[in-house]
Structure formats: C-alpha cells, structure tokens
Design a protein around this motif. Sequence first.
Motif, PDB file in Angstrom:
ATOM      1  N   ALA A  18      -3.411  12.416 -63.879  1.00 33.37           N
ATOM      2  CA  ALA A  18      -2.226  12.903 -63.165  1.00 33.37           C
ATOM      3  C   ALA A  18      -1.353  13.749 -64.085  1.00 33.37           C
ATOM      4  N   ALA A  19      -1.082  13.249 -65.264  1.00 32.40           N
ATOM      5  CA  ALA A  19      -0.237  13.989 -66.205  1.00 32.40           C
ATOM      6  C   ALA A  19      -0.909  15.292 -66.637  1.00 32.40           C
ATOM      7  N   PHE A  20      -2.210  15.253 -66.864  1.00 34.92           N
ATOM      8  CA  PHE A  20      -2.942  16.450 -67.282  1.00 34.92           C
ATOM      9  C   PHE A  20      -2.895  17.527 -66.206  1.00 34.92           C
ATOM     10  N   TYR A  21      -3.156  17.148 -64.957  1.00 34.56           N
ATOM     11  CA  TYR A  21      -3.154  18.130 -63.864  1.00 34.56           C
ATOM     12  C   TYR A  21      -1.769  18.707 -63.632  1.00 34.56           C
ATOM     13  N   ILE A  22      -0.759  17.875 -63.736  1.00 32.18           N
ATOM     14  CA  ILE A  22       0.609  18.380 -63.547  1.00 32.18           C
ATOM     15  C   ILE A  22       0.983  19.320 -64.679  1.00 32.18           C
ATOM     16  N   LEU A  23       0.644  18.952 -65.911  1.00 29.81           N
ATOM     17  CA  LEU A  23       1.010  19.800 -67.054  1.00 29.81           C
ATOM     18  C   LEU A  23       0.283  21.147 -67.065  1.00 29.81           C
ATOM     19  N   ILE A  24      -0.992  21.176 -66.675  1.00 30.04           N
ATOM     20  CA  ILE A  24      -1.695  22.463 -66.708  1.00 30.04           C
ATOM     21  C   ILE A  24      -1.326  23.348 -65.520  1.00 30.04           C
ATOM     22  N   SER A  25      -0.686  22.779 -64.511  1.00 26.86           N
ATOM     23  CA  SER A  25      -0.301  23.598 -63.362  1.00 26.86           C
ATOM     24  C   SER A  25       1.003  24.355 -63.592  1.00 26.86           C
ATOM     25  N   LEU A  26       1.830  23.916 -64.515  1.00 24.61           N
ATOM     26  CA  LEU A  26       3.173  24.488 -64.665  1.00 24.61           C
ATOM     27  C   LEU A  26       3.255  25.829 -65.402  1.00 24.61           C
ATOM     28  N   PRO A  27       2.540  26.086 -66.486  1.00 25.15           N
ATOM     29  CA  PRO A  27       2.755  27.332 -67.235  1.00 25.15           C
ATOM     30  C   PRO A  27       2.557  28.612 -66.431  1.00 25.15           C
ATOM     31  N   ALA A  28       1.555  28.671 -65.582  1.00 25.01           N
ATOM     32  CA  ALA A  28       1.325  29.895 -64.804  1.00 25.01           C
ATOM     33  C   ALA A  28       2.507  30.186 -63.888  1.00 25.01           C
ATOM     34  N   MET A  29       3.074  29.153 -63.304  1.00 23.89           N
ATOM     35  CA  MET A  29       4.208  29.329 -62.402  1.00 23.89           C
ATOM     36  C   MET A  29       5.446  29.792 -63.166  1.00 23.89           C
ATOM     37  N   PHE A  30       5.616  29.317 -64.380  1.00 29.93           N
ATOM     38  CA  PHE A  30       6.775  29.722 -65.173  1.00 29.93           C
ATOM     39  C   PHE A  30       6.612  31.125 -65.759  1.00 29.93           C
ATOM     40  N   LEU A  31       5.374  31.535 -66.037  1.00 27.09           N
ATOM     41  CA  LEU A  31       5.148  32.855 -66.623  1.00 27.09           C
ATOM     42  C   LEU A  31       5.329  33.983 -65.611  1.00 27.09           C
ATOM     43  N   CYS A  32       4.829  33.786 -64.417  1.00 30.24           N
ATOM     44  CA  CYS A  32       4.877  34.856 -63.410  1.00 30.24           C
ATOM     45  C   CYS A  32       5.267  34.238 -62.071  1.00 30.24           C
ATOM     46  N   ALA A  33       6.466  34.512 -61.640  1.00 26.45           N
ATOM     47  CA  ALA A  33       6.961  33.948 -60.385  1.00 26.45           C
ATOM     48  C   ALA A  33       6.495  34.809 -59.220  1.00 26.45           C
ATOM     49  N   GLY A  34       5.368  34.462 -58.664  1.00 29.46           N
ATOM     50  CA  GLY A  34       4.822  35.180 -57.516  1.00 29.46           C
ATOM     51  C   GLY A  34       4.219  34.185 -56.543  1.00 29.46           C
ATOM     52  N   LEU A  35       3.903  34.652 -55.351  1.00 29.20           N
ATOM     53  CA  LEU A  35       3.362  33.769 -54.325  1.00 29.20           C
ATOM     54  C   LEU A  35       1.994  33.213 -54.716  1.00 29.20           C
ATOM     55  N   SER A  36       1.141  34.048 -55.296  1.00 28.71           N
ATOM     56  CA  SER A  36      -0.199  33.579 -55.647  1.00 28.71           C
ATOM     57  C   SER A  36      -0.163  32.550 -56.780  1.00 28.71           C
ATOM     58  N   THR A  37       0.689  32.751 -57.766  1.00 23.89           N
ATOM     59  CA  THR A  37       0.780  31.747 -58.839  1.00 23.89           C
ATOM     60  C   THR A  37       1.434  30.471 -58.319  1.00 23.89           C
ATOM     61  N   PHE A  38       2.384  30.609 -57.407  1.00 24.37           N
ATOM     62  CA  PHE A  38       3.030  29.413 -56.848  1.00 24.37           C
ATOM     63  C   PHE A  38       2.033  28.589 -56.037  1.00 24.37           C
ATOM     64  N   LEU A  39       1.272  29.246 -55.156  1.00 20.35           N
ATOM     65  CA  LEU A  39       0.323  28.505 -54.314  1.00 20.35           C
ATOM     66  C   LEU A  39      -0.801  27.874 -55.139  1.00 20.35           C
ATOM     67  N   GLY A  40      -1.341  28.627 -56.092  1.00 22.03           N
ATOM     68  CA  GLY A  40      -2.406  28.072 -56.929  1.00 22.03           C
ATOM     69  C   GLY A  40      -1.930  26.913 -57.780  1.00 22.03           C
ATOM     70  N   SER A  41      -0.758  27.062 -58.374  1.00 20.01           N
ATOM     71  CA  SER A  41      -0.201  25.977 -59.189  1.00 20.01           C
ATOM     72  C   SER A  41       0.193  24.790 -58.329  1.00 20.01           C
ATOM     73  N   ALA A  42       0.655  25.057 -57.113  1.00 18.62           N
ATOM     74  CA  ALA A  42       1.035  23.962 -56.221  1.00 18.62           C
ATOM     75  C   ALA A  42      -0.172  23.114 -55.836  1.00 18.62           C
ATOM     76  N   MET A  43      -1.334  23.743 -55.685  1.00 17.83           N
ATOM     77  CA  MET A  43      -2.546  22.983 -55.361  1.00 17.83           C
ATOM     78  C   MET A  43      -2.929  22.045 -56.517  1.00 17.83           C
ATOM     79  N   LEU A  44      -2.847  22.554 -57.735  1.00 19.04           N
ATOM     80  CA  LEU A  44      -3.154  21.712 -58.896  1.00 19.04           C
ATOM     81  C   LEU A  44      -2.101  20.627 -59.079  1.00 19.04           C
ATOM     82  N   PHE A  45      -0.836  20.986 -58.845  1.00 15.34           N
ATOM     83  CA  PHE A  45       0.256  20.018 -58.953  1.00 15.34           C
ATOM     84  C   PHE A  45       0.089  18.905 -57.915  1.00 15.34           C
ATOM     85  N   ALA A  46      -0.295  19.272 -56.691  1.00 16.86           N
ATOM     86  CA  ALA A  46      -0.497  18.277 -55.640  1.00 16.86           C
ATOM     87  C   ALA A  46      -1.640  17.325 -55.992  1.00 16.86           C
TER      88      ALA A  46
END
Length: 138
Positions: A97-125
């Motif tokens: 759980a911690a690993f999946y949440i941690l690897i999902s965050l950097p892409a969302m913080f680097l580039c705030a776009g819809l595709s990075t948000f949706l992809g990171s949200a799937m990994l975060f979920a």
Amino acid sequence: MSSAAPQPTPDAPQPEEVPWWLKYAGRGMGTFGGIVAMALGLWTCVSFSPICIVAGIWQILAGFMVVLAEAPCCCMFLDFVQTFTNFIDRRPVWHKAAFYILISLPAMFLCAGLSTFLGSAMLFATGVVYGLMALGKK
C-alpha cells in the motif's frame, strides 16, 4: 505433559483475515491501473514541456512496476519477473500500500494535467485498496 498440537511461535506469520473478493479487487485494480497509467504516461510524454516528459516516463515506469507485481503473467518474457514478484509477495500488505501510494505521487506533482492525474489516481486507488486490506476486518 505436552500436547500433540504444535504451539504457534510469536514470529510465525498469522493468516490474513482479508476477504477473497478484496484480494481479487486489489489484483484487478493494480493490473488495470498499471496498464492505464502506462498508456496515459505515454500520452503525457507527447508534450513540449520537459518536466511533463519526465512525469510521463515516471508514470510509465510506475505502472510497469505495478503490473509486474500484480500480473507477472503479462511480462513472463523478462528473466527478473519471478524474483521481483516473489519479493513483493513476501512483504506485508501495508508495504504494498505504501509503495503504490508513494510511486503514484511524483508524476502528479511534476506535471499537473488530466492524464497524469488519472494515471496516478489509478495507482493511488490500488494503494488505498491494499491499505484497506492491511486494516483487516474490524
């Protein structure tokens, strides 16, 4: 007089009290989320911003690692898949759980776009589902 039944040691792993459907939901969400994250990471790479390209590459790698951990049958042509999957499966559920949440965050913080948000949200979920597994039946 000793009893015939072996006594459990304190270091022995305890059986998990996770419902079967939650285990399959975690695996399914991880597999689907990883594939979606890789596809959306590729879409993010098709931009003119260098930071978004880095975020897309990160998202592709994060999705690939989740797919390796959750569905090793998708990548059996790689030699290290079984070793990586065994390593991940031996870890406690809260580590996943911690690993999946941690690897999902950097892409969302680097580039705030819809595709990075949706992809990171799937990994975060997926990380959230594994976090719920770690809590167990309460």
